[in-house]
Design an enzyme around this catalytic site. Structure first.
Site, PDB file in Angstrom:
ATOM      1  N   ILE A   1       5.061  -4.691  10.266  1.00 26.90           N
ATOM      2  CA  ILE A   1       5.272  -4.106   8.660  1.00 26.90           C
ATOM      3  C   ILE A   1       4.769  -2.698   8.873  1.00 26.90           C
ATOM      4  O   ILE A   1       3.578  -2.419   8.913  1.00 26.90           O
ATOM      5  CB  ILE A   1       4.542  -4.942   7.844  1.00 26.90           C
ATOM      6  CG1 ILE A   1       5.065  -6.527   7.651  1.00 26.90           C
ATOM      7  CG2 ILE A   1       4.655  -4.214   6.275  1.00 26.90           C
ATOM      8  CD1 ILE A   1       4.392  -7.240   6.863  1.00 26.90           C
TER       9      ILE A   1
ATOM     10  N   TYR B   1      -2.634 -10.225   4.126  1.00 26.88           N
ATOM     11  CA  TYR B   1      -2.623  -9.040   4.651  1.00 26.88           C
ATOM     12  C   TYR B   1      -4.133  -8.536   4.846  1.00 26.88           C
ATOM     13  O   TYR B   1      -4.769  -8.586   3.988  1.00 26.88           O
ATOM     14  CB  TYR B   1      -2.085  -8.237   3.404  1.00 26.88           C
ATOM     15  CG  TYR B   1      -1.914  -6.585   3.708  1.00 26.88           C
ATOM     16  CD1 TYR B   1      -2.316  -6.116   5.000  1.00 26.88           C
ATOM     17  CD2 TYR B   1      -1.565  -5.672   2.605  1.00 26.88           C
ATOM     18  CE1 TYR B   1      -2.122  -4.545   5.053  1.00 26.88           C
ATOM     19  CE2 TYR B   1      -1.588  -4.422   2.959  1.00 26.88           C
ATOM     20  CZ  TYR B   1      -1.833  -3.974   4.091  1.00 26.88           C
ATOM     21  OH  TYR B   1      -1.620  -2.286   4.257  1.00 26.88           O
TER      22      TYR B   1
ATOM     23  N   TYR C   1     -12.733  -3.701  -3.162  1.00 28.89           N
ATOM     24  CA  TYR C   1     -14.041  -3.505  -4.034  1.00 28.89           C
ATOM     25  C   TYR C   1     -14.725  -4.679  -4.339  1.00 28.89           C
ATOM     26  O   TYR C   1     -16.010  -4.504  -3.807  1.00 28.89           O
ATOM     27  CB  TYR C   1     -13.443  -2.817  -5.235  1.00 28.89           C
ATOM     28  CG  TYR C   1     -14.492  -2.224  -6.109  1.00 28.89           C
ATOM     29  CD1 TYR C   1     -15.207  -1.229  -5.848  1.00 28.89           C
ATOM     30  CD2 TYR C   1     -15.235  -3.108  -7.133  1.00 28.89           C
ATOM     31  CE1 TYR C   1     -16.196  -0.616  -6.388  1.00 28.89           C
ATOM     32  CE2 TYR C   1     -16.283  -2.391  -7.825  1.00 28.89           C
ATOM     33  CZ  TYR C   1     -17.020  -1.465  -7.431  1.00 28.89           C
ATOM     34  OH  TYR C   1     -18.106  -0.852  -8.042  1.00 28.89           O
TER      35      TYR C   1
ATOM     36  N   THR D   1       0.816  -1.110   0.089  1.00 24.89           N
ATOM     37  CA  THR D   1      -0.002  -0.009  -0.195  1.00 24.89           C
ATOM     38  C   THR D   1       0.841   1.306   0.049  1.00 24.89           C
ATOM     39  O   THR D   1       0.645   2.316  -0.952  1.00 24.89           O
ATOM     40  CB  THR D   1      -0.991   0.136   1.058  1.00 24.89           C
ATOM     41  OG1 THR D   1      -1.783  -1.068   1.232  1.00 24.89           O
ATOM     42  CG2 THR D   1      -1.720   1.226   1.273  1.00 24.89           C
TER      43      THR D   1
ATOM     44  N   LYS E   1      -0.378  -9.978   8.344  1.00 28.47           N
ATOM     45  CA  LYS E   1      -0.240  -8.653   8.504  1.00 28.47           C
ATOM     46  C   LYS E   1      -1.652  -8.257   9.231  1.00 28.47           C
ATOM     47  O   LYS E   1      -2.363  -8.078   8.357  1.00 28.47           O
ATOM     48  CB  LYS E   1       0.374  -7.963   7.430  1.00 28.47           C
ATOM     49  CG  LYS E   1       0.509  -6.225   7.660  1.00 28.47           C
ATOM     50  CD  LYS E   1       0.841  -5.277   6.499  1.00 28.47           C
ATOM     51  CE  LYS E   1       0.936  -4.092   6.884  1.00 28.47           C
ATOM     52  NZ  LYS E   1       1.076  -3.228   5.783  1.00 28.47           N
TER      53      LYS E   1
END
Length: 296
Positions: A207, A137, A111, A48, A165
């Protein structure tokens, strides 16, 4: 117990860009070198914070290749290979494995979301083709899709799925994951304001966005905790809390891009729909950076 990818702090590294919006590989190389000199424990590229969502397919792959080659085995390189399209995530994962990335970071599909059953099938399909460990994640605030603790436990049965994560911000959920998955799934904090809380539940580190500008300190916070200095780790967690808040006062990676530009790593350039940080917020961030000893 599965092999741990890293312990301590991994930097979710920015992708430096110039004023024309092109990837600035010269700045990227210097940033990677500095991170390693500062003792960071791992590098996460094209996550990201690395603006993977606005990189072209070719850029995404080239940034990953560059990171792997620049790090040259000195610490693990974790490749962001997630997508809302499982087939594309599989393609990226195969590529990252081929170029020598040490692990994959795979976000929940955004989405279009998914049912928990769909998440199991999607992550399983990606993990099946990976020759390297896969880190799940979970960041529902960005993807609209949460991996439940029960689903984490189910996915932890896959030999290639080794960690998560956790960026839900829900400490109770982290506790449930630790309880249900046990030593089959390492947990990393995905929030810089929850490093010590997550580690208190058995987490192996973070992270981190903060470690872009404070790699040595973020790593030290984790290793203090791992070495039994819980009070020292807690003191560091609280010391940097205001700085962390400033790094997230606008959507990530807007603030950290502004911070790293002031430190000489690329221009304060992002791609739409992201825009540079608002001036009042930037001044607050710079003041807190100076208080933390960052030269700007």
């Amino acid at each position: 117990m599965k092999n741990t990818v890293f312990t301590g702090a991994a930097t979710a590294i920015i992708t430096p860009m110039n004023k024309q919006g092109e990837v600035d590989y010269e700045a990227f190389g210097r940033l990677i070198d500095w991170q390693l000199e500062q003792g960071i424990d791992a590098i996460v590229a094209t996550g990201t914070t690395g603006e993977a969502s606005t990189l072209t397919d070719e850029e995404h792959k080239e940034v990953l290749r560059f990171a792997v080659e620049r790090v040259a085995g000195r610490v693990p390189v974790i490749a962001g290979t997630g997508s809302n399209d499982t087939a594309y995530a599989i393609e990226l994962t195969k590529f990252a494995c081929e170029i020598g990335a040490d692990a994959m970071l795979v976000c929940t599909p955004y989405y279009n979301k998914a049912t928990q059953g769909g998440l199991v099938q999607s992550f399983t399909a990606i993990a099946d083709v990976s020759t390297k460990p896969v880190i799940l994640y979970n960041v529902p605030s960005r993807t609209g899709c949460n991996i439940t603790p029960a689903t984490c436990a189910k996915l932890a049965e896959h030999p290639n799925i080794v960690a998560i994560k956790e960026a839900s911000g829900n400490i109770s959920q982290v506790a449930q994951i630790a309880k249900l998955a046990g030593d089959k799934l390492d947990i990393y904090s995905g929030n810089d304001d929850q490093i010590v809380p997550v580690m208190s539940l058995g987490g192996k580190g973070v992270i981190s966005v903060l470690s872009n500008l404070l790699p040595a300190e973020t790593s030290a916070m984790c290793h203090k905790y791992l070495d039994g200095d819980m009070q020292g780790a807690l003191a560091m967690q609280l010391e940097y809390l205001d700085l962390v808040d400033a790094l997230f006062c606008e959507v990530n990676p807007i603030p950290v891009k502004a911070a790293m530009a002031k430190m000489g790593y690329g221009d304060n350039a992002l791609r739409l729909p992201l825009t540079p940080m608002e001036e009042p917020h930037e001044q607050t961030l710079l003041g807190l950076m100076r208080e933390a000893g960052v030269e700007v």
